[in-house]
Design an enzyme around this catalytic site. Sequence first.
Site, short mmCIF file in Angstrom:
data_model
loop_
_atom_site.label_atom_id
_atom_site.label_comp_id
_atom_site.label_asym_id
_atom_site.label_seq_id
_atom_site.Cartn_x
_atom_site.Cartn_y
_atom_site.Cartn_z
N ASP A 116 79.41 32.71 50.40
CA ASP A 116 79.11 31.29 50.55
C ASP A 116 79.00 31.01 52.04
O ASP A 116 80.00 31.08 52.76
CB ASP A 116 80.23 30.46 49.92
CG ASP A 116 80.00 28.97 50.02
OD1 ASP A 116 79.03 28.54 50.70
OD2 ASP A 116 80.79 28.21 49.43
N VAL A 117 77.79 30.70 52.52
CA VAL A 117 77.61 30.53 53.96
C VAL A 117 78.34 29.32 54.52
O VAL A 117 78.50 29.19 55.73
CB VAL A 117 76.11 30.45 54.33
CG1 VAL A 117 75.39 31.73 53.97
CG2 VAL A 117 75.44 29.24 53.69
N ASN A 121 68.93 32.05 56.19
CA ASN A 121 67.91 31.46 55.33
C ASN A 121 68.46 30.48 54.30
O ASN A 121 67.72 29.60 53.83
CB ASN A 121 67.16 32.59 54.60
CG ASN A 121 66.31 32.09 53.46
OD1 ASN A 121 65.28 31.45 53.67
ND2 ASN A 121 66.74 32.35 52.23
N TYR A 179 68.02 16.63 53.81
CA TYR A 179 67.34 17.90 54.06
C TYR A 179 66.57 17.87 55.38
O TYR A 179 66.69 18.79 56.21
CB TYR A 179 66.38 18.21 52.91
CG TYR A 179 65.61 19.49 53.10
CD1 TYR A 179 66.16 20.72 52.75
CD2 TYR A 179 64.32 19.48 53.63
CE1 TYR A 179 65.46 21.91 52.93
CE2 TYR A 179 63.61 20.66 53.81
CZ TYR A 179 64.18 21.87 53.46
OH TYR A 179 63.48 23.03 53.65
N LYS A 219 67.15 20.18 58.83
CA LYS A 219 66.18 21.09 59.41
C LYS A 219 65.85 20.72 60.86
O LYS A 219 65.58 21.60 61.69
CB LYS A 219 64.91 21.13 58.56
CG LYS A 219 65.16 21.75 57.19
CD LYS A 219 65.81 23.14 57.31
CE LYS A 219 66.06 23.80 55.97
NZ LYS A 219 66.66 25.15 56.11
#
Length: 286
Positions: free
Chosen positions: A70-71, A97, A163, A167
């Site tokens: 789990d990042v 990613n 989102y 980014k």
Amino acid sequence: MGASVEVFSGGTAVITGAGAGIGAGLGRHAALSLGMRVVLADVDVDAEAVEETCAGIVREGGRASAAVVDVSDAEAVQGLADRVVEEFGPVRMLVNNAGVQQFGYLWDVPVSGWERVVSVNVNGVFHGVRAFMPHLLAQSEPAWVLNLASIGAVRAWPLQTPYIMSKHAVLALTECLHQEVALAGGSHVRVSAVLPGAVASRIFDDARGVDGGDRGAAEAEREAMFRVHERAISPEEAAETIFRQAADGEFYIVTQPESVLGAMRDRAEQLVARRAPAPARSRFSE
């Protein structure tokens, strides 16, 4: 592809969010087309998918290992970095990613939805850099760090604010990291920001909507994104382009130059003109 093979063949690549989409495409291309050893990581709910991807690579003669990570968990990512270096030695490439999506008006987005996007899309990149960079700087072999941003990193769209914000953050983080690595004397470590356009994936299927407020608007935006897949490129096509540009030393790596570079030009012109953003129908529109 020749330059990519020459640069990356024989090295180890670690790719997060590798159960499907771009992550899986990058893993397959790295292992089967470039001759790299790949370590493909994803969360426990996608463990079966990443195991299947690895098994497919091995059946075709490639070298692949799966890891459930789990990042958003800093200790788990640190453990991954330490294990990979201990088992396989120097890392040739790290690809941060992993990413998730959230739809809805910002004031309707649940706190849990906001925190999920930040913890995976932003904190996940930070945790990857923090865990792997000391290893990369200490080794003598060349290394690459690719952070997945998006065409959304240079545009703004309604109903996808968490989102899009994430980014933009990844792009800024990567631009700063590029400078910090140079200041730290890491000339052998190359940092790049990857800005894909529309690439086939499950991100919209797995995206969250809203519990209250205007649920219709959130679902309509999801449906609009599903229609984007009608002209999305394949993960394999995206992977080939990404590795080729990384081998060429590009900092801003783009999968569809016409649309992504167009978005970058539009963003620059908007800022210079101090023009307020107008609602956009699609963040992938040219």
